[in-house]
Design a protein around this motif. Structure first.
Motif, short mmCIF file in Angstrom:
data_model
loop_
_atom_site.label_atom_id
_atom_site.label_comp_id
_atom_site.label_asym_id
_atom_site.label_seq_id
_atom_site.Cartn_x
_atom_site.Cartn_y
_atom_site.Cartn_z
N PRO A 19 33.73 10.26 -55.84
CA PRO A 19 33.92 10.89 -54.67
C PRO A 19 32.65 11.58 -54.50
N PHE A 20 32.37 12.35 -53.41
CA PHE A 20 31.01 13.12 -52.98
C PHE A 20 30.74 14.06 -53.89
N LEU A 21 31.87 14.95 -54.01
CA LEU A 21 31.55 16.30 -54.87
C LEU A 21 31.11 15.89 -56.32
N PRO A 22 31.88 15.30 -56.95
CA PRO A 22 31.29 14.93 -58.32
C PRO A 22 30.17 14.41 -58.58
N ALA A 23 29.47 13.23 -57.59
CA ALA A 23 28.60 12.73 -57.31
C ALA A 23 27.41 13.67 -57.20
N LEU A 24 27.67 14.51 -56.25
CA LEU A 24 26.66 15.75 -56.06
C LEU A 24 26.05 16.46 -57.34
N LEU A 25 27.34 16.96 -58.10
CA LEU A 25 27.17 17.63 -59.21
C LEU A 25 26.44 16.82 -60.42
N ILE A 26 26.78 15.69 -60.61
CA ILE A 26 26.10 14.66 -61.47
C ILE A 26 24.69 14.62 -61.15
N GLY A 27 24.43 14.53 -59.72
CA GLY A 27 23.09 14.38 -59.12
C GLY A 27 22.29 15.41 -59.68
N GLY A 28 23.00 16.73 -59.59
CA GLY A 28 22.26 18.03 -59.93
C GLY A 28 21.98 18.21 -61.49
N PHE A 29 22.98 17.74 -62.25
CA PHE A 29 22.63 17.69 -63.67
C PHE A 29 21.62 16.80 -64.00
N VAL A 30 21.62 15.50 -63.52
CA VAL A 30 20.50 14.63 -63.90
C VAL A 30 19.08 15.07 -63.65
N THR A 31 19.07 15.68 -62.39
CA THR A 31 17.75 16.26 -61.88
C THR A 31 17.34 17.32 -63.00
N VAL A 32 18.39 18.29 -63.43
CA VAL A 32 17.90 19.12 -64.60
C VAL A 32 17.44 18.58 -65.72
#
Lengths: 354, 297
Positions: free
Chosen positions: A103-116
């Motif tokens: 789903p969108f929200l977990p994908a966004l958060l994972i995206g944020g963590f990977v970016t970090v």
């Protein structure tokens, strides 16, 4: 009293804005919705850049790279397996990504963590040092990311980019994420960590002499900044639904610098206002890039002219109006009331309203 | 790898490295004097190449007229940038200067897109730069050698100016202490402008030769040589002119050799310089020739 009043006012304002956004999402024409959504995304970029530059004084030019990582991770996690197979026709996609669909929200958060995680590779060595290496190292980082995006065919589909990303981003998601981002940044800069960050910005030597751990505070600002920049990138990918490495050229970072400086370094309010104005003006200026017909007279459009105007404006602000729109002041209810009570005397209060 | 192939790659590396060195010197001079990373430096490289393109393609001028004019025009642009954008901010926090440099770079790039057009343009080499030279069994295109020779001449000239002339002495003094130098009766505005002029002229020369080596122009072409030259400057020790030359040569040779030895890595060639930068920052941030500077309070 005043503190309680302000809290209530804030809650009421948030509710009103939320209702307005919901209403806009149901009724507003999609073109305007898109502009408003884009405003929120650019605001997130500007707010996160302001945190690392305006508050901590570290000139990080990696926002294009951060956005790219966030965008690609979120896009790959939200696309359906069938879409991915259709996209990766030159080389099949790596198996562990093929069947994932979140789903969108977990994908966004994972995206944020990977970016970090990715941004730390360059952030740790560059922030450990004093001086100006961060700017070049992060600019180089964006370029590395772009080179990797082009070359890692089975992971990113190379120069072809990704098409058919589900359009999950809407007004509520974008402004909700912006609200979350501003809340975190505001709490952070008002905390003791924030004070330490400002002291690092104003004088590193003095800050260190007072016992501020330079590296710790720089890296904290950098992590928060890259996390939300990654999320903003994910929002962007799911808004424009087609991404390729060219979207994340380093000029994106330059635009973000411009927006932030115009809004005022050290003002989150300024960043949001400036980013929204930027997005809207860029749309308003669109006609000058296309051909104008007046009767039989044809005036050819000048492609790229909007950006020239923007960069001239940016230089004017930097040279003659150094504080930008808001200086380092924020919007506060107290300031608003003071403004309403004596609208004429506001000039001699400017700068003190914090 | 045969000896011939090795020599060929080495020469290519040295000529690429000479280009990096020429551009890196401009960075390092400005940084040594103002502590400013001049982000617009790469765009001066682009301008130099475009002036030559227009001189040759539109005005049909011979190369020996076009090259000096292009260098002159770019120098002029460099001086205008310094006077109008950097000088007013000299006494403000450095962060403002940074923002101004990014602003200038952004403006130059966007102006170039509007004026020169966003589509890439093909640069035609003057004939004498395009002939084959055979030394033993090694075949070289003449521009490879000419780039190296030009770089050596220009660098020697620069070293002479810095070490043997009054202007050069003033530059060295400013890089040690700007304020004290101005108290000694040296017109620092004048000297800083000269430093910018020299840096811009070298950037233009580098840009022209860059276009000779990679004959395709686009408005954002200055970024890659600019960034890599900066990395070369850091590699050699930022603020040090000798360091910029050594760093540039090293980066050029290593970049070419890496691709020659590992052809599968060719796509990653551009990422390689940045990886060097990160490693350098981890282990020897002062660079090869850099001295550790005490932080002044």
């Amino acid at each position: 009293m005043a503190a309680k009043r302000n809290l209530y006012l804030t809650l009421v304002a948030i509710t009103v804005v939320a209702i307005l956004l919901w209403f806009a999402q149901e009724n507003l024409n999609p073109y305007y919705q898109r502009i408003l959504t884009l405003s929120a995304i650019y605001s997130m970029f500007a707010v996160t850049f302001n945190l690392i530059f305006g508050y901590t004084g570290q000139f990080s030019l990696g926002h294009a790279g951060f956005a790219a990582v966030g965008a690609y991770v979120t896009a790959l996690l939200t696309m359906s397996p069938a879409q991915k197979v259709a996209n990766f026709f030159l080389q099949p996609i790596v198996p562990f990504l093929r069947d994932v669909e979140l789903p969108f929200l977990p994908a966004l958060l994972i995206g944020g963590f990977v970016t970090v995680l990715v941004s730390l590779i360059v952030g740790v060595p560059a922030l450990r040092l004093r001086g100006d290496y961060l700017a070049i190292a992060t600019l180089g980082f964006s370029e590395i990311i772009r080179v990797l995006l082009v070359n890692l065919q089975p992971l990113t589909n190379g120069a072809l980019g990704l098409k058919g990303i589900p359009s999950n981003t809407n007004l509520l998601y974008a402004w909700g994420m912006l609200g979350f981002c501003v809340f975190v940044c505001k709490r952070l800069v008002d905390s003791s960590y924030g004070r330490a960050m400002k002291s690092v910005r104003d004088d590193e030597v003095a800050a260190e002499a007072l016992g501020v751990n330079l590296f710790k505070h720089k890296i904290l600002a950098y992590i928060v900044s890259s996390f939300f920049a990654g999320i903003a990138g994910g929002l962007l990918a799911n808004l424009i639904s087609t991404i390729d490495p060219k979207v994340f050229y380093y000029t994106l970072a330059y635009q973000i610098v411009g927006i932030t400086v115009m809004g005022g370094m050290g003002s989150l309010t300024g960043s949001i206002i400036s980013a929204s104005l930027y997005t809207i003006f860029l749309e308003l200026l669109r006609p000058i890039e296309s051909q104008i017909n007046i009767g039989s007279l044809q005036i050819p459009g000048i492609p790229g002219m909007r950006m020239v105007i923007f960069s001239v404006l940016l230089l004017v602000v930097i040279l003659f109006y150094r504080k930008g729109l808001m200086g380092d002041t924020e919007f506060t209810w107290d300031a608003l009331f003071r403004f309403l009570r004596k609208p004429k005397g506001r000039n001699d209060q400017e700068g003190k309203v914090a | 790898m045969t000896f011939e192939a090795f020599m060929q790659n080495l020469m290519n590396g040295v000529s690429l490295g000479s280009l990096y060195a020429m551009i890196a010197i401009g960075y390092t001079m400005v940084y040594g004097i103002l502590r400013l990373i001049n982000f617009a430096h790469g765009d001066l490289v682009m301008l130099g190449a475009y002036w030559v393109f227009y001189g040759v393609a539109i005005f049909q001028l011979p190369w020996w007229v076009t090259f000096p004019i292009a260098i002159l025009l770019t120098t002029l642009v460099g001086i205008i940038i310094e006077r109008s954008a950097y000088k007013p901010l000299r006494n403000y926090p450095r962060i403002n200067l940074f923002a101004a440099a990014v602003g200038v770079s952004f403006l130059l790039e966007n102006l170039a897109i509007v004026i020169f057009g966003g589509r890439p343009k093909a640069f035609s080499r003057p004939g004498f730069l395009d002939s084959q030279i055979k030394i033993g069994n090694v075949t070289l295109v003449s521009y490879t050698l000419i780039i190296i020779v030009t770089a050596i001449i220009l660098c020697a000239l620069l070293i002479y100016i810095i070490n043997r002339t009054k202007v050069g002495m003033a530059m060295r003094a400013i890089s040690k202490d700007l304020e004290t130098t101005s108290l000694m009766g040296i017109n620092i505005n004048h000297i800083i402008t000269i430093a910018f002029a020299i840096g811009s002229a070298l950037a233009a020369a580098g840009g022209i030769l860059w276009a000779v080596k990679f004959p395709q122009l686009n408005p954002l072409m200055g970024m890659a040589p600019g960034l890599k030259a900066f990395i070369a400057a850091v590699l050699g020790g930022i603020g040090n002119v000798w360091g910029a030359m050594i760093g540039g040569l090293l980066l050029g040779v290593v970049e070419i050799m890496l691709v020659a030895l590992f052809p599968t890595m060719a796509g990653y060639r551009d990422a390689f310089a940045y990886a060097i930068l990160i490693l350098l920052l981890l282990f020897k941030p002062t660079g090869i020739m850099g001295e550790v500077q005490a932080e002044k309070v």
